[in-house]
Scaffold this active site. Structure first.
Site, mmCIF file in Angstrom:
data_model
loop_
_atom_site.group_PDB
_atom_site.id
_atom_site.type_symbol
_atom_site.label_atom_id
_atom_site.label_comp_id
_atom_site.label_asym_id
_atom_site.label_seq_id
_atom_site.Cartn_x
_atom_site.Cartn_y
_atom_site.Cartn_z
ATOM 1 N N SER A 45 18.918 68.194 -120.370
ATOM 2 C CA SER A 45 17.745 67.378 -120.034
ATOM 3 C C SER A 45 16.613 68.354 -119.732
ATOM 4 O O SER A 45 16.866 69.540 -119.457
ATOM 5 C CB SER A 45 18.042 66.554 -118.783
ATOM 6 N N TYR A 51 21.579 66.125 -110.588
ATOM 7 C CA TYR A 51 21.276 66.059 -112.027
ATOM 8 C C TYR A 51 20.802 67.420 -112.538
ATOM 9 O O TYR A 51 21.243 67.881 -113.590
ATOM 10 C CB TYR A 51 20.217 64.984 -112.272
HETATM 11 N N1 LIG Z 1 17.492 58.443 -120.995
HETATM 12 C C1 LIG Z 1 16.796 59.499 -120.613
HETATM 13 O O1 LIG Z 1 15.632 59.390 -120.180
HETATM 14 C C2 LIG Z 1 17.397 60.867 -120.700
HETATM 15 C C3 LIG Z 1 16.585 61.982 -120.435
HETATM 16 C C4 LIG Z 1 17.138 63.246 -120.494
HETATM 17 C C5 LIG Z 1 18.486 63.389 -120.788
HETATM 18 N N2 LIG Z 1 19.245 62.300 -121.036
HETATM 19 C C6 LIG Z 1 20.657 62.505 -121.327
HETATM 20 O O2 LIG Z 1 20.991 61.876 -122.534
HETATM 21 C C7 LIG Z 1 22.349 61.437 -122.495
HETATM 22 C C8 LIG Z 1 22.416 59.977 -122.884
HETATM 23 O O3 LIG Z 1 21.614 59.235 -121.973
HETATM 24 P P1 LIG Z 1 21.280 57.689 -122.199
HETATM 25 O O4 LIG Z 1 19.949 57.456 -121.629
HETATM 26 O O5 LIG Z 1 21.559 57.293 -123.598
HETATM 27 O O6 LIG Z 1 22.343 57.025 -121.226
HETATM 28 P P2 LIG Z 1 22.842 55.520 -121.173
HETATM 29 O O7 LIG Z 1 23.168 55.216 -119.747
HETATM 30 O O8 LIG Z 1 21.926 54.593 -121.905
HETATM 31 O O9 LIG Z 1 24.197 55.567 -122.008
HETATM 32 C C9 LIG Z 1 25.288 56.284 -121.569
HETATM 33 C C10 LIG Z 1 26.552 55.752 -122.201
HETATM 34 O O10 LIG Z 1 27.650 56.428 -121.569
HETATM 35 C C11 LIG Z 1 28.674 55.483 -121.377
HETATM 36 N N3 LIG Z 1 29.553 55.885 -120.268
HETATM 37 C C12 LIG Z 1 29.304 55.787 -118.930
HETATM 38 N N4 LIG Z 1 30.368 56.194 -118.239
HETATM 39 C C13 LIG Z 1 31.305 56.581 -119.136
HETATM 40 C C14 LIG Z 1 32.630 57.085 -119.025
HETATM 41 N N5 LIG Z 1 33.210 57.276 -117.830
HETATM 42 N N6 LIG Z 1 33.313 57.369 -120.146
HETATM 43 C C15 LIG Z 1 32.748 57.169 -121.366
HETATM 44 N N7 LIG Z 1 31.497 56.676 -121.550
HETATM 45 C C16 LIG Z 1 30.792 56.384 -120.434
HETATM 46 C C17 LIG Z 1 27.947 54.177 -121.048
HETATM 47 O O11 LIG Z 1 28.785 53.044 -121.257
HETATM 48 C C18 LIG Z 1 26.760 54.236 -121.991
HETATM 49 O O12 LIG Z 1 27.050 53.602 -123.224
HETATM 50 C C19 LIG Z 1 22.837 61.746 -121.072
HETATM 51 O O13 LIG Z 1 23.522 62.976 -121.061
HETATM 52 C C20 LIG Z 1 21.563 61.870 -120.282
HETATM 53 O O14 LIG Z 1 21.689 62.705 -119.149
HETATM 54 C C21 LIG Z 1 18.740 61.047 -120.999
#
Ligand SMILES: NC(=O)c1ccc[n+]([C@@H]2O[C@H](COP(=O)([O-])OP(=O)(O)OC[C@H]3O[C@@H](n4cnc5c(N)ncnc54)[C@H](O)[C@@H]3O)[C@@H](O)[C@H]2O)c1
Length: 250
Positions: free
Chosen positions: A138, A161
């Site tokens: 991130s 985080y």
């Molecule tokens: N959304 C943002 O703004 C953002 C910004 C920077 C980094 N990220 C990173 O991108 C990645 C994806 O983020 P996102 O926004 O798509 O998240 P999200 O919450 O939309 O999706 C995450 C997915 O992980 C699944 N999940 C949760 N717990 C789980 C478990 N124990 N086992 C298996 N699956 C599980 C959930 O069901 C969900 O489908 C993450 O690593 C996040 O840190 C996101």
């Protein structure tokens, strides 16, 4: 972009905001996708791929995912770790109030699971002498938070985080260095904030701070992941690549 046809790619967090877009774009390019997520309760066909249940808090569930993939398809060409497991009270605490157990549990869910799945997938890829792993960092694994963007409404961002994402970033470099001799590449994609109906005050402040004046969208992130698992990236490893509208450039 080079061809992804018939590449066997595991996507964790496949039902998430970013994961869904990655899966869609991989299928559009004729990859064979193993879409893994905790919301899937049983194996289910997905075009030429499959949805499989995965709970990253359980090492045996990770083992089952990998065994199931190798049994079905015989190999693993790519792993894209786009999951985001976190505790229910995620985002609730300022630093001073953060319970130690909250820190500890989220490190276990988000960092320790990345160690375990990378280790087990790398064992398969070592036998193949090829493979590409994409971890997710991130902007907050690269720089500290700008807390002014939360000021208008009293929100915050979890302390762990930054530690988790910083850890995943340097673990990616370690793996790239260690696994290079097996032809395995490991890179880390670092998204900026992705728009997901956040509060108006937050979005306004975020856009003001971001050089490109907007939050990201899942389709700003997915093509980078596809490139990294493709042969077009065959000499790229150990790289930490931000797709963040310039957030970490200033
Ligand atoms: N959304 C943002 O703004 C953002 C910004 C920077 C980094 N990220 C990173 O991108 C990645 C994806 O983020 P996102 O926004 O798509 O998240 P999200 O919450 O939309 O999706 C995450 C997915 O992980 C699944 N999940 C949760 N717990 C789980 C478990 N124990 N086992 C298996 N699956 C599980 C959930 O069901 C969900 O489908 C993450 O690593 C996040 O840190 C996101």
């Amino acid at each position: 972009m080079k061809d992804l046809t018939d590449k066997i790619i595991i996507v964790t967090g496949a039902n998430g905001l970013i994961g869904r877009e990655i899966v869609k774009e991989l299928l559009d390019r004729d990859a064979i996708v193993v879409a893994a997520d905790i919301v899937y309760k049983a194996a289910e066909s997905l075009g030429r791929g499959v949805r499989l249940p995965l709970d990253l808090s359980s090492n045996s569930s990770i083992d089952e995912l990998i065994e199931n993939t190798v049994e079905r398809y015989g190999r693993i060409d790519g792993l894209i770790n786009a999951s985001y497991p976190r505790t229910k009270d995620w985002g609730r605490y300022y630093f001073e109030e953060t319970p130690f157990e909250h820190w500890q549990k989220n490190v276990e869910l988000q960092l320790n699971s990345v160690f375990y799945i990378n280790q087990k997938v790398a064992l398969v890829m070592e036998r193949q002498k090829s493979g590409s792993i994409v971890n997710f960092g991130s902007i907050y694994g690269i720089v500290g938070n700008d807390f002014t963007i939360y000021e208008d409404y009293g929100g915050s961002s979890p302390a762990e985080y930054c530690a988790i994402k910083g850890g995943i970033i340097n673990f990616t470099r370690y793996l790239a260095s260690y696994l290079g001799k097996y032809g395995i590449r490991v890179n880390c994609v670092c998204p900026g904030g992705i728009w997901d109906n956040q509060r108006e005050e937050f979005v306004r402040n975020y856009n003001h701070r971001c050089p490109m004046k907007r939050m990201g969208n899942p389709d700003d992130i997915a093509p980078l992941c596809l490139f990294l698992v493709s042969d077009g990236a065959k000499y790229i490893t150990g790289q930490i690549i931000a797709a963040d509208g310039g957030w970490t450039a200033i």
